[in-house]
Write a protein that holds these residues in place. Structure first.
Motif, PDB file in Angstrom:
ATOM      1  N   TYR A  26       0.841  -1.190   0.000  1.00 17.46           N
ATOM      2  CA  TYR A  26       0.000   0.000   0.000  1.00 17.46           C
ATOM      3  C   TYR A  26       0.875   1.238   0.000  1.00 17.46           C
ATOM      4  O   TYR A  26       1.883   1.299   0.705  1.00 17.46           O
ATOM      5  CB  TYR A  26      -0.915   0.004   1.231  1.00 17.46           C
ATOM      6  N   THR A  27       0.485   2.248  -0.774  1.00 22.78           N
ATOM      7  CA  THR A  27       1.224   3.500  -0.808  1.00 22.78           C
ATOM      8  C   THR A  27       0.700   4.440   0.276  1.00 22.78           C
ATOM      9  O   THR A  27      -0.348   4.190   0.879  1.00 22.78           O
ATOM     10  CB  THR A  27       1.085   4.197  -2.179  1.00 22.78           C
ATOM     11  N   HIS A  29      -0.674   7.127  -0.222  1.00 18.81           N
ATOM     12  CA  HIS A  29      -1.902   7.748  -0.734  1.00 18.81           C
ATOM     13  C   HIS A  29      -3.084   6.785  -0.737  1.00 18.81           C
ATOM     14  O   HIS A  29      -4.148   7.099  -1.261  1.00 18.81           O
ATOM     15  CB  HIS A  29      -1.666   8.272  -2.150  1.00 18.81           C
ATOM     16  N   GLU A  31      -3.239   3.802  -2.233  1.00 26.95           N
ATOM     17  CA  GLU A  31      -3.335   2.948  -3.413  1.00 26.95           C
ATOM     18  C   GLU A  31      -2.790   1.559  -3.098  1.00 26.95           C
ATOM     19  O   GLU A  31      -1.939   1.397  -2.240  1.00 26.95           O
ATOM     20  CB  GLU A  31      -2.545   3.555  -4.571  1.00 26.95           C
ATOM     21  N   ILE A  48      -1.955  -0.869 -10.242  1.00 27.51           N
ATOM     22  CA  ILE A  48      -2.252   0.034  -9.129  1.00 27.51           C
ATOM     23  C   ILE A  48      -3.763   0.180  -9.027  1.00 27.51           C
ATOM     24  O   ILE A  48      -4.433   0.472 -10.021  1.00 27.51           O
ATOM     25  CB  ILE A  48      -1.609   1.417  -9.341  1.00 27.51           C
TER      26      ILE A  48
END
Length: 64
Positions: A26-27, A29, A31, A48
């Protein structure tokens, strides 16, 4: 409520639908990044995904 849909991910190199997720992370942000490998040609690529709807903090908890 969040709408989820499953989609077949084709290899961008040979267009095969036989792919395997080898890593997910997971990023910052929110995503979801999935690293994939094609079972037919061994091509490596990433997809993504992002949430289209914000969830209430009371309903959505992440276990770290």
């Amino acid at each position: 409520m969040t709408k989820l849909s499953l989609q077949v991910v084709n290899c961008p190199d040979c267009n095969s639908h036989e792919t395997k997720v080898v890593n997910t992370y997971y990023t910052a942000h929110g995503e979801i990044v999935r690293q994939r490998t094609c079972k037919e040609c061994s091509f490596k690529f990433a997809t993504i995904a992002s949430m289209e709807e914000t969830l209430s903090p009371e309903l959505f908890k992440v276990k770290v």
